[in-house]
Motif scaffolding. Structure first.
Motif, mmCIF file in Angstrom:
data_model
loop_
_atom_site.group_PDB
_atom_site.id
_atom_site.type_symbol
_atom_site.label_atom_id
_atom_site.label_comp_id
_atom_site.label_asym_id
_atom_site.label_seq_id
_atom_site.Cartn_x
_atom_site.Cartn_y
_atom_site.Cartn_z
ATOM 1 N N GLY A 11 3.594 -2.094 -9.691
ATOM 2 C CA GLY A 11 4.289 -2.608 -8.508
ATOM 3 C C GLY A 11 4.818 -4.018 -8.672
ATOM 4 O O GLY A 11 5.033 -4.716 -7.685
ATOM 5 N N GLY A 32 1.413 7.933 -14.658
ATOM 6 C CA GLY A 32 1.308 9.228 -14.009
ATOM 7 C C GLY A 32 0.920 10.382 -14.917
ATOM 8 O O GLY A 32 1.758 11.193 -15.323
ATOM 9 N N ARG A 57 0.841 -1.202 0.000
ATOM 10 C CA ARG A 57 0.000 0.000 0.000
ATOM 11 C C ARG A 57 0.878 1.254 0.000
ATOM 12 O O ARG A 57 1.693 1.456 0.889
ATOM 13 N N HIS A 66 -4.944 4.153 -3.264
ATOM 14 C CA HIS A 66 -5.965 4.587 -4.227
ATOM 15 C C HIS A 66 -6.220 3.615 -5.368
ATOM 16 O O HIS A 66 -6.900 3.973 -6.335
ATOM 17 N N VAL A 77 -4.356 14.663 -10.625
ATOM 18 C CA VAL A 77 -5.385 15.693 -10.462
ATOM 19 C C VAL A 77 -6.095 15.667 -9.113
ATOM 20 O O VAL A 77 -6.904 16.546 -8.831
HETATM 21 C C1 LIG Z 1 -9.284 9.848 -6.897
HETATM 22 C C2 LIG Z 1 -8.240 9.353 -7.844
HETATM 23 C C3 LIG Z 1 -7.609 10.235 -8.700
HETATM 24 C C4 LIG Z 1 -6.645 9.787 -9.591
HETATM 25 N N1 LIG Z 1 -6.048 10.674 -10.450
HETATM 26 C C5 LIG Z 1 -5.085 10.244 -11.278
HETATM 27 C C6 LIG Z 1 -4.393 11.148 -12.137
HETATM 28 O O1 LIG Z 1 -4.645 12.335 -12.150
HETATM 29 N N2 LIG Z 1 -3.452 10.650 -12.959
HETATM 30 C C7 LIG Z 1 -3.124 9.324 -12.981
HETATM 31 O O2 LIG Z 1 -2.253 8.940 -13.744
HETATM 32 N N3 LIG Z 1 -3.748 8.442 -12.172
HETATM 33 C C8 LIG Z 1 -4.705 8.871 -11.328
HETATM 34 N N4 LIG Z 1 -5.346 7.987 -10.507
HETATM 35 C C9 LIG Z 1 -4.980 6.579 -10.561
HETATM 36 C C10 LIG Z 1 -3.810 6.311 -9.634
HETATM 37 O O3 LIG Z 1 -2.621 6.619 -10.327
HETATM 38 C C11 LIG Z 1 -3.822 4.844 -9.180
HETATM 39 O O4 LIG Z 1 -4.991 4.577 -8.458
HETATM 40 C C12 LIG Z 1 -2.596 4.512 -8.338
HETATM 41 O O5 LIG Z 1 -2.510 3.123 -8.183
HETATM 42 C C13 LIG Z 1 -2.658 5.171 -6.991
HETATM 43 O O6 LIG Z 1 -1.494 4.955 -6.280
HETATM 44 P P1 LIG Z 1 -1.536 4.695 -4.712
HETATM 45 O O7 LIG Z 1 -0.142 4.550 -4.257
HETATM 46 O O8 LIG Z 1 -2.416 5.699 -4.071
HETATM 47 O O9 LIG Z 1 -2.322 3.316 -4.684
HETATM 48 P P2 LIG Z 1 -2.176 1.991 -3.819
HETATM 49 O O10 LIG Z 1 -3.543 1.418 -3.770
HETATM 50 O O11 LIG Z 1 -1.484 2.227 -2.545
HETATM 51 O O12 LIG Z 1 -1.249 1.128 -4.716
HETATM 52 C C14 LIG Z 1 -1.665 0.615 -5.945
HETATM 53 C C15 LIG Z 1 -0.640 -0.406 -6.382
HETATM 54 O O13 LIG Z 1 0.566 0.281 -6.665
HETATM 55 C C16 LIG Z 1 1.667 -0.425 -6.153
HETATM 56 N N5 LIG Z 1 2.401 0.451 -5.227
HETATM 57 C C17 LIG Z 1 1.971 1.554 -4.593
HETATM 58 N N6 LIG Z 1 2.982 2.150 -3.948
HETATM 59 C C18 LIG Z 1 4.067 1.382 -4.175
HETATM 60 C C19 LIG Z 1 5.428 1.466 -3.809
HETATM 61 N N7 LIG Z 1 5.894 2.475 -3.080
HETATM 62 N N8 LIG Z 1 6.278 0.502 -4.240
HETATM 63 C C20 LIG Z 1 5.835 -0.518 -5.001
HETATM 64 N N9 LIG Z 1 4.549 -0.650 -5.388
HETATM 65 C C21 LIG Z 1 3.694 0.300 -4.986
HETATM 66 C C22 LIG Z 1 1.134 -1.690 -5.549
HETATM 67 O O14 LIG Z 1 1.225 -2.704 -6.511
HETATM 68 C C23 LIG Z 1 -0.305 -1.406 -5.308
HETATM 69 O O15 LIG Z 1 -1.110 -2.535 -5.440
HETATM 70 C C24 LIG Z 1 -6.292 8.421 -9.599
HETATM 71 C C25 LIG Z 1 -6.912 7.536 -8.719
HETATM 72 C C26 LIG Z 1 -7.870 7.989 -7.855
HETATM 73 C C27 LIG Z 1 -8.562 7.019 -6.955
#
Ligand SMILES: Cc1cc2nc3c(=O)[nH]c(=O)nc-3n(C[C@H](O)[C@H](O)[C@H](O)COP(=O)(O)OP(=O)(O)OC[C@H]3O[C@@H](n4cnc5c(N)ncnc54)[C@H](O)[C@@H]3O)c2cc1C
Length: 489
Positions: free
Chosen positions: A234, A187, A112, A116, A173
């Motif tokens: 990831g 991204g 995690r 998101h 965003v």
């Molecule tokens: C409200 C909202 C807005 C969004 N806006 C955008 C946007 O503007 N542009 C865009 O490109 N995407 C956007 N997204 C999508 C977003 O990029 C993905 O949901 C992304 O997975 C979020 O990263 P997180 O670390 O919060 O998620 P997490 O649920 O924590 O991680 C998702 C997956 O990423 C991997 N991961 C996370 N952190 C690490 C780490 N440090 N090392 C290794 N693996 C890791 C894991 O495999 C995990 O299962 C948005 C999502 C939401 C819900």
């Protein structure tokens, strides 16, 4: 100090010092039922759980611990999962111990960052959740123009740390999204036409791979792995620190939203379809079709002009002359107004679905489909991420994010609070999206709830190299809770 006072303060200090370790895991009195990588039931020995709890600087949580329910919660309220253990890591060493613990026991593992993930991949039932939420520091160095974000940092941290030095990089965003998943998947953000995707600004990363090794990867060191983490999600390890390139930036930008009644959708979208291709890299502008809580539907264009506002006014002028907007909120304002204005709409705990596809052009046929398929439901919307510009000037296979020629990412999604609406709202969104499918190819794994196959869809021509690198660094597929790449032998 009197003897009685000394005893009291010593006792208090030792309680505070011991607190992080006084979890159920630290005191484990019996083995714990868990789930293996392939879904089999396994037992975790109490001695090994206690040992892991002692190794970690952050707490190791189990059901019943006070922080457990808070820590297992992720952004999408639809996912209510219960890991056997949660390692709330404080540093890379903690991550290393947790990865090793999982690998040695074939234990299901989730990672995690910001929590998101739409399909909730960062939390698992019965496995070990590596929780990076406490590793959330971001620093920026104005001399070298670099930002350093820990693996659990949020996008708001990157913007805030960089902007105070008059610098910026591409962030997404919604500001409470995690840097981790966002960056590893590609991204998109409001500056991507000018500065590229987050992966294009990634200079290096520190990560713990499945063998428990700490590695710093960049263009010179482990270049294959560095290539793979720029789009491969990831799959390759736990990133504990990201290093980003920053760019000089005046935070007072021409930005805001223009809103037209849905009846003017044809006029607005037809104009946009003939106009966007010639726009400068400074101008980020893309359409959405939404229905507000009061039932009024509208076309919304978000605008951020990352250059001289006077030039922006000139470039934007033709769009502002189209139809009769209900509101034109585009003005010079702090960049963070736009970077946070959707934070409440997409608040934590919302039950959310999203599905997307890549469109190479905003063609007349796509515009017809967008207008004909529109569903006036306040729970759902059509929205876009506009690319082109710097995104499209990177070679398709220069990073593991191959959708370089897609001008626009087209998505249908939204949110609601009532669990009883899950099935109905998802069915409506899927049917809506189906009508757009003829105009798209491939999709962006980060904004996808359903998780179709990885090979043909989101990784496209990058898949085979990704599978080879996966085979080299994670042959046992320890990191499988993601848009998974099968290790090639
Ligand atoms: C409200 C909202 C807005 C969004 N806006 C955008 C946007 O503007 N542009 C865009 O490109 N995407 C956007 N997204 C999508 C977003 O990029 C993905 O949901 C992304 O997975 C979020 O990263 P997180 O670390 O919060 O998620 P997490 O649920 O924590 O991680 C998702 C997956 O990423 C991997 N991961 C996370 N952190 C690490 C780490 N440090 N090392 C290794 N693996 C890791 C894991 O495999 C995990 O299962 C948005 C999502 C939401 C819900």
């Amino acid at each position: 100090m009197k003897r009685r006072d000394f005893c009291r303060s010593t006792l208090a200090a030792s309680v505070v010092a011991a607190y992080p370790f006084m979890t159920n895991a630290a005191l484990a009195e019996s083995s714990v039922a868990a789930v293996s990588l392939d879904g089999a039931e396994i037992e975790l020995e109490k001695a090994s759980i206690r040992e892991l709890a002692e190794q970690l600087n952050g707490p190791l949580l189990m059901p019943g611990d006070t922080q457990y329910d808070y820590a297992r919660r992720v952004w999408n309220g639809m996912h209510d999962r219960h890991p056997a253990l949660i390692a709330r890591c404080a540093n890379s060493d903690d991550v290393r111990h947790a990865v090793t613990f999982a690998r040695e026991r074939d234990l299901l593992l989730s990672v995690r960052g910001g929590g998101h993930s739409w399909p909730g991949k960062s939390v698992c039932d019965g496995g070990l959740m590596i929780d990076l939420a406490e590793m959330n520091t971001v620093t920026a160095n104005p001399e070298t123009r670099r930002a350093y974000a820990q693996g659990g940092a949020l996008l708001n941290g990157i913007d805030t740390a960089s902007l105070q030095h008059g610098l910026v990089t591409t962030a997404g965003v919604v500001s409470h999204t995690g840097v981790g998943g966002f960056t590893l998947g590609g991204g998109y953000g409001r500056l991507n036409r000018k500065y590229g995707l987050a992966v294009d600004n990634l200079v290096s990363a520190d990560l713990i791979t499945a063998d428990g090794k700490f590695r710093t990867v960049n263009a010179e060191q482990d270049p294959d792995l560095f290539w793979a983490i720029r789009g491969g999600g990831g799959n390759f390890g736990v990133v504990t620190r990201f290093e980003f390139q920053l760019h000089p930036f005046d935070r007072n930008v021409l930005s805001g939203a223009i809103i037209w009644p849905i009846e003017q959708a044809r006029e607005v979208l037809d104009f946009y379809g003939g106009w966007y291709a010639g726009l400068s890299d400074d101008l980020y502008v893309g359409p959405a079709m939404v229905t507000m809580p009061d039932g009024v539907s509208a076309v919304v264009m978000e605008v951020v002009y990352a250059g001289d506002p006077a030039a922006g006014e000139k470039e934007l002028a033709p769009l502002r002359k189209i139809g009769k907007p209900m509101d034109d909120g585009v003005k010079i304002q702090d960049y963070m107004v736009m970077q946070t204005h959707e934070d409440g709409t997409w608040a934590h705990g919302v039950r959310s679905y999203a599905k997307n596809g890549m469109a190479r052009e905003f063609s007349p046929a796509l515009i017809d489909a967008l207008i004909e398929s529109f569903v006036p439901d306040p729970r759902l919307a059509f929205f876009t991420h506009t690319a082109g510009g710097a995104v499209s000037r990177v070679d398709e296979l220069a990073t593991a994010f191959p959708h370089r020629k897609a001008e626009t990412m087209i998505a249908v999604g939204g949110g609601w609070m009532d669990p009883a609406q899950d099935a109905e709202a998802i069915a409506i969104a899927r049917a809506w999206f189906k009508q757009l499918e003829p105009f798209i190819g491939g999709y962006y794994a980060n904004i996808d709830f359903d998780g179709a196959d990885s090979k043909g869809g989101n990784y496209g021509p990058a898949y085979e190299r990704l599978a080879r690198i996966k085979g080299q660094y994670d042959p046992g597929n320890l990191f499988r809770l993601n848009r998974n790449i099968q290790p090639a032998s």
